[in-house]
Design an enzyme around this catalytic site. Structure first.
Site, PDB file in Angstrom:
ATOM      1  N   CYS A  80      -4.065   8.395  -7.453  1.00 36.61           N
ATOM      2  CA  CYS A  80      -5.154   8.224  -6.495  1.00 36.61           C
ATOM      3  C   CYS A  80      -6.151   9.361  -6.682  1.00 36.61           C
ATOM      4  O   CYS A  80      -5.781  10.539  -6.572  1.00 36.61           O
ATOM      5  CB  CYS A  80      -4.614   8.220  -5.071  1.00 36.61           C
ATOM      6  SG  CYS A  80      -5.904   7.978  -3.822  1.00 36.61           S
ATOM      7  N   LYS A 127       0.850  -1.187   0.000  1.00 35.82           N
ATOM      8  CA  LYS A 127       0.000   0.000   0.000  1.00 35.82           C
ATOM      9  C   LYS A 127       0.889   1.242   0.000  1.00 35.82           C
ATOM     10  O   LYS A 127       1.963   1.258   0.605  1.00 35.82           O
ATOM     11  CB  LYS A 127      -0.908  -0.005   1.233  1.00 35.82           C
ATOM     12  CG  LYS A 127      -2.048   1.008   1.154  1.00 35.82           C
ATOM     13  CD  LYS A 127      -3.012   0.877   2.325  1.00 35.82           C
ATOM     14  CE  LYS A 127      -4.201   1.803   2.145  1.00 35.82           C
ATOM     15  NZ  LYS A 127      -5.124   1.750   3.299  1.00 35.82           N
ATOM     16  N   LYS A 131       2.354   4.968 -12.087  1.00 35.67           N
ATOM     17  CA  LYS A 131       0.964   4.507 -12.116  1.00 35.67           C
ATOM     18  C   LYS A 131       0.062   5.631 -12.613  1.00 35.67           C
ATOM     19  O   LYS A 131      -0.029   6.696 -11.998  1.00 35.67           O
ATOM     20  CB  LYS A 131       0.531   4.027 -10.737  1.00 35.67           C
ATOM     21  CG  LYS A 131      -0.805   3.293 -10.731  1.00 35.67           C
ATOM     22  CD  LYS A 131      -1.068   2.662  -9.375  1.00 35.67           C
ATOM     23  CE  LYS A 131      -2.331   1.824  -9.366  1.00 35.67           C
ATOM     24  NZ  LYS A 131      -2.558   1.168  -8.054  1.00 35.67           N
TER      25      LYS A 131
END
Length: 428
Positions: A192, A94, A230
């Site tokens: 995110c 995480k 990402k």
């Protein structure tokens, strides 16, 4: 049982021509001084009949392409140990940052979408929204657990996911600290959708190409292990940030992170879900309903990488709604080297990897593929423009009309096909 021969493969720049099927660890520039990693290549004897799922990505050898995606399935030592014990090819922890004190999660933080009438307990879960933040555990605790995992599982692949504010010194410190634990690679969370954008974190960087290019420069000047960027799908053209990430030194792209969403409104309370003290906030959407969107984004990135970069020097990790081996095969057919699973693990458990491997092997046996590279990217050439589709169909129609007209001359008649040849020239 097939016998296996372990061959050590150097992955420095001098070996690129000797082993063109392997990706390199770091390129230069940037930065000019990168450590040379070593991977192992498994060479099966001719008696091997079962497909080989192993992959070598950026100099890192994995027993299979299935990777635990960053999120709850990689939140601490216990769950990552379970992932390794179950047989996952790699685990991405995480996301961590320097100051965990600023990360405060709420509960409930998940909401589900079911097929049919939403809210029906019998409907299949097709969508999953989360408003969960990055790791709220102290960085020191996470680093100790990374170190312990690498000590106990030295041959397993552990990847650190990192995210920071728009401060060069903070990024450099975070990279240095996670690398000291012995992690094998870094995935940078530029995506995110609810990760404190007011601090220029997460998607706030991934949506701003100028910011992303600058931050990638900082990261790649510091990192000595492979770096994956990402990508956020919440952008008009995902190839733009992906291109900049690769151009500034990243070895890989991960795509996609969750899609910004509102899961729904309760028609009883008139409040949004997930509901926290009567309120909510847009979150990240995942699960099988996002897979078609993820496939399109991965396809676009792969086509860009094929046309502008040497794909053997880079990697692509596909993410989005993977729950079966067939789902994974689709991402690989579009050029992905690895496939990440996060929500699927939350729904089905860590043992899911066994099912994924078995189903992927079934697919490979069906098509007589022996390795992942035998079919990686095989479907990419069949994507084209709508204009080209029109041209191809018009040509096909003309060819079918030409066949329907029948024989060109008497010399074309055959004995075996006489009846069909006759019918080909009948008008009604």
């Amino acid at each position: 049982m097939a016998s296996l021969h372990l061959t050590k493969v150097g992955l420095g720049h001098s070996n690129r021509n000797s082993f063109p099927d392997l990706a390199i660890t770091r390129r230069a520039p940037p930065p000019p001084t990168r450590s040379t990693r070593v991977a192992f290549k498994l060479l099966a004897s001719s008696s091997q009949t079962e497909p080989d799922l192993s992959v070598c990505v950026n100099g890192i050898h994995m027993p299979n392409p299935f990777v635990i995606g960053s999120g709850p399935p990689g939140t601490n030592y216990t769950v990552m140990k379970r992932a390794f014990d179950e047989g996952w090819g790699a685990a991405i922890a995480k996301t961590v940052s320097l100051d965990a004190a600023k990360v405060i999660n709420v509960t409930p933080r998940y909401a589900r979408l079911r097929a049919g009438a939403n809210g029906s307990a019998k409907g299949q879960i097709i969508g999953w929204e989360n408003i969960e933040l990055i790791s709220d555990r102290p960085l020191e605790t996470m680093l100790k657990e990374f170190t312990q995992l690498k000590k106990e599982y030295p041959d397993r692949i552990l990847i650190a996911s990192i995210m920071e504010e728009y401060k060069k010194a903070d990024w450099e410190e975070l990279i240095d600290r996670v690398e000291q634990t012995g992690i094998d690679a870094i995935e940078v969370n530029f995506s995110c959708p609810h990760g404190m954008p007011e601090r220029k974190m997460g998607m706030a960087i991934g949506q701003d190409c100028a910011l992303l290019e600058e931050v990638c420069g900082w990261i790649n000047a510091k990192a000595t292990v492979p770096v994956w960027a990402k990508m956020t799908p919440n952008i008009t053209d995902i190839t733009m940030p992906a291109r900049l990430a690769l151009s500034t030194g990243c070895e890989g792209i991960s795509a996609i992170n969750t899609i910004q969403s509102v899961m729904g409104i309760s028609l009883d309370t008139l409040r949004p879900e997930p509901c926290v003290e009567g309120y909510s906030t847009p979150g990240g959407y995942s699960c099988k309903a996002v897979r078609p969107i993820a496939l399109a984004k991965v396809m676009n990135i792969a086509k860009m990488m094929n046309s502008e970069f040497n794909m053997k020097d880079y990697s692509l990790s596909g993410i989005g709604g993977v729950e079966t081996g067939g789902d994974a095969a689709e991402f690989i057919l579009l050029g992905a080297n690895t496939v990440q699973v996060c929500t699927g693990v939350m729904m089905h458990g860590y043992g899911l990897v066994k099912k994924l491997c078995a189903e992927l092997k079934d697919f490979m046996n069906k098509h007589n593929f022996k390795t992942i590279e035998d079919f990686r990217g095989a479907s990419l050439p069949y994507f084209t423009t709508h204009t080209d589709l029109v041209r191809r169909q018009q040509e096909a129609i003309q060819q079918r009309k030409a066949v329907k007209k029948g024989l060109g001359s008497d010399k074309d008649w055959t004995g075996d096909g006489f009846v069909k040849e006759t019918e080909s020239m009948v008008s009604n």
